[in-house]
Design an enzyme around this catalytic site. Structure first.
Site, PDB file in Angstrom:
ATOM      1  N   ASP A   1      27.281   1.627 -10.292  1.00 58.13           N
ATOM      2  CA  ASP A   1      26.512   1.103  -9.169  1.00 58.13           C
ATOM      3  C   ASP A   1      25.798  -0.183  -9.582  1.00 58.13           C
ATOM      4  O   ASP A   1      25.194  -0.254 -10.657  1.00 58.13           O
ATOM      5  CB  ASP A   1      25.484   2.152  -8.730  1.00 58.13           C
ATOM      6  CG  ASP A   1      24.665   1.693  -7.543  1.00 58.13           C
ATOM      7  OD1 ASP A   1      25.258   1.441  -6.475  1.00 58.13           O
ATOM      8  OD2 ASP A   1      23.430   1.586  -7.685  1.00 58.13           O
TER       9      ASP A   1
ATOM     10  N   GLU B   1      31.314  -1.561  -9.145  1.00 58.43           N
ATOM     11  CA  GLU B   1      31.047  -2.102  -7.816  1.00 58.43           C
ATOM     12  C   GLU B   1      31.014  -3.624  -7.925  1.00 58.43           C
ATOM     13  O   GLU B   1      30.238  -4.178  -8.700  1.00 58.43           O
ATOM     14  CB  GLU B   1      29.718  -1.594  -7.278  1.00 58.43           C
ATOM     15  CG  GLU B   1      29.350  -2.174  -5.913  1.00 58.43           C
ATOM     16  CD  GLU B   1      27.954  -1.794  -5.454  1.00 58.43           C
ATOM     17  OE1 GLU B   1      27.643  -2.074  -4.286  1.00 58.43           O
ATOM     18  OE2 GLU B   1      27.182  -1.239  -6.257  1.00 58.43           O
TER      19      GLU B   1
ATOM     20  N   HIS C   1      30.366   3.787   2.097  1.00 55.80           N
ATOM     21  CA  HIS C   1      29.000   4.107   2.524  1.00 55.80           C
ATOM     22  C   HIS C   1      28.155   2.845   2.703  1.00 55.80           C
ATOM     23  O   HIS C   1      27.022   2.933   3.179  1.00 55.80           O
ATOM     24  CB  HIS C   1      28.347   5.033   1.501  1.00 55.80           C
ATOM     25  CG  HIS C   1      28.178   4.415   0.142  1.00 55.80           C
ATOM     26  ND1 HIS C   1      29.238   4.082  -0.662  1.00 55.80           N
ATOM     27  CD2 HIS C   1      27.064   4.061  -0.547  1.00 55.80           C
ATOM     28  CE1 HIS C   1      28.786   3.544  -1.781  1.00 55.80           C
ATOM     29  NE2 HIS C   1      27.473   3.520  -1.741  1.00 55.80           N
ATOM     30  N   ASP C   2      28.702   1.693   2.323  1.00 63.11           N
ATOM     31  CA  ASP C   2      27.973   0.428   2.430  1.00 63.11           C
ATOM     32  C   ASP C   2      28.554  -0.512   3.476  1.00 63.11           C
ATOM     33  O   ASP C   2      28.214  -1.703   3.496  1.00 63.11           O
ATOM     34  CB  ASP C   2      27.974  -0.288   1.073  1.00 63.11           C
ATOM     35  CG  ASP C   2      27.051   0.365   0.063  1.00 63.11           C
ATOM     36  OD1 ASP C   2      25.990   0.877   0.479  1.00 63.11           O
ATOM     37  OD2 ASP C   2      27.376   0.370  -1.141  1.00 63.11           O
TER      38      ASP C   2
ATOM     39  N   ASP D   1      25.044   1.296   7.235  1.00 65.10           N
ATOM     40  CA  ASP D   1      23.960   2.225   6.931  1.00 65.10           C
ATOM     41  C   ASP D   1      22.779   2.059   7.897  1.00 65.10           C
ATOM     42  O   ASP D   1      22.268   0.959   8.056  1.00 65.10           O
ATOM     43  CB  ASP D   1      23.511   1.952   5.486  1.00 65.10           C
ATOM     44  CG  ASP D   1      22.346   2.810   5.041  1.00 65.10           C
ATOM     45  OD1 ASP D   1      22.165   3.895   5.613  1.00 65.10           O
ATOM     46  OD2 ASP D   1      21.627   2.380   4.124  1.00 65.10           O
TER      47      ASP D   1
END
Length: 454
Positions: A201, A230, A296-297, A341
């Protein structure tokens, strides 16, 4: 050191654990909301590991043989990027024994599991940070963080370094040898429990020397473990053999969605961009790229395509044809919608009456086709443009070649004998007497060339 060989055959499924399935209501927090509620930044739906175990059949049906989980360690938020103890499974998800059952069940099916390594920052509830808050300069952990003054204060602006200014995400001091030892212990511990790799991350917020040591620790524990960084821009810096095995391929995502959703680029620009991207990825790491359309982003795939199913299917065709490991974000395979999100983090729809079965059938077909044809998994990639609306993506491996002709326009007749690297035979269609095939609007034609076909 190249990426592990198994990645060439990998197909990933990403799960946000709190929102996938509630298999053990006894673990629900007191403020759990109904499963069909609107997601917010703060609410809890009750997803847990038992829920994932209960739905492994669904994941397997997509052709997925690897799972990437967003954070699962003890934390205070639903997203768990604020770990308070890296050595414990979050109590709302289950416990270590449940996690091991999940690992065993996944591995029994040939499904690998990759966890999220959130090592740039922790949560402000982490025991080491709480000790600094309580004991200030006298805390033995004071140099595990970067605190400017005492008392420690989160408002109006935190007087300690954070992740992107977020007060509840204090940043680790990765230059501290004790912090590094803690992080490397975390990496080893979960590999010893049986996981198959780590997703890094925001790794660009930590110096490369840290990640070089991290890679050495991980590969010493398991040479076949996957390390994926990432990265939203250029992947090249992570792929020199000393940091990661691949990156999240947001650059490919931009190309595919630019062609299918935004219509901001044409096929010629796509081919040029794909060639430039491939040149930036060393040969030993192409299979390690984690290719995605949603996460999720980001907003969900069907939302990005404004509900246009045909264009979304075209995007999935390109995703599953390109070099690298395709990844499906939970719920996208049944047509879930949601903006970025928190909208993209809604609870998985398990009511089959609400599923988009056209998307689901298409994704399953793509998974099966990729498993059937080695060229789609391990073949060298070549991309050209037939016209502004038509991409020809070819994967070549030994005696097998697969060509995917992706067309976004109103429909086209193509002369398959004129396509490069032939001769070709369509897999799902029969050519006309003149050797041409029709491709309908927002669809693909898949062709094969090889010893057994020509």
């Amino acid at each position: 050191m190249n990426a592990p060989d198994w990645l060439a055959d990998a197909s990933f499924y990403q799960i946000f654990p709190e929102r996938f399935a509630n298999g053990d209501p006894a673990l629900d927090p007191d403020d759990v909301v109904p499963w069909t509620s609107v997601p917010t930044r703060d609410n809890f739906f009750g997803g847990d590991f038992q829920g994932i175990i209960d739905h492994l059949d669904h994941i397997e049906s997509l052709g997925a043989n690897a799972i990437y989980l967003t954070p699962v360690f003890e934390a205070n938020t639903n997203h768990r990027y604020d770990a308070v103890d890296y050595f414990k499974i979050d109590h709302r998800l289950g416990d270590l024994s449940t996690f091991k059952v999940f690992l065993d069940e996944a591995h029994r099916r040939g499904i690998r599991v990759v966890l999220d390594a959130v090592l740039n920052h922790c949560g402000d509830g982490h025991w080491a940070f709480r000790d600094v808050v309580e004991h200030e300069a006298e805390s033995r952990y004071v140099n595990w963080f970067s605190v400017e003054s005492f008392p420690v204060s989160p408002h109006p602006e935190p007087n300690y370094r954070t992740c992107s200014g977020c007060y509840y995400l204090p940043k680790w001091n990765a230059y501290n040898p004790e912090v590094r030892a803690h992080h490397f212990d975390v990496a080893r511990y979960w590999l010893e429990q049986g996981i198959d790799g780590w997703r890094l991350d925001v790794p660009y917020f930590i110096n490369h020397n840290f990640w070089r040591e991290f890679r050495s620790v991980v590969k010493s524990a398991d040479p076949e473990a996957y390390i994926v960084a990432e990265e939203w821009r250029d992947p090249a810096e992570w792929l020199q053999g000393d940091l990661a095995d691949g990156t999240m391929n947001y650059t490919l995502r931009d190309l595919i969605l630019g062609f299918t959703a935004d219509r901001s680029i044409d096929a010629f620009a796509f081919a040029e961009g794909a060639a430039a991207l491939s040149e930036r990825i060393p040969d030993g790491f192409k299979a390690g790229m984690l290719n995605l359309l949603g996460s999720h982003d980001t907003e969900r795939v069907l939302t990005k395509h404004h509900g246009d199913v045909g264009s979304a299917l075209l995007a999935y065709d390109l995703l599953h044809s390109a070099e690298g490991a395709p990844m499906m974000y939970y719920g996208d395979e049944v047509g879930m919608r949601g903006d970025n999100d928190p909208g993209c983090r809604g609870a998985m729809t398990w009511d089959e009456g609400e599923w988009n079965h056209k998307i689901l059938a298409h994704v399953r077909r793509l998974g099966a086709r990729r498993a059937e044809h080695v060229a789609l998994r391990r073949g060298v990639q070549s991309v050209t443009a037939l016209d502004a609306d038509t991409i020809v993506l070819v994967r070549s491996h030994e005696d097998e070649r697969i060509a995917v002709v992706a067309h976004r326009g109103p429909g086209i007749d193509i002369d398959i004998d004129a396509l490069p690297m032939g001769p070709w035979l369509p897999i799902d269609a029969a050519p006309g007497d003149d050797g041409s095939c029709h491709i309908a609007e927002c669809s693909t034609l898949t062709l094969m060339s090889g010893k057994e076909q020509v």
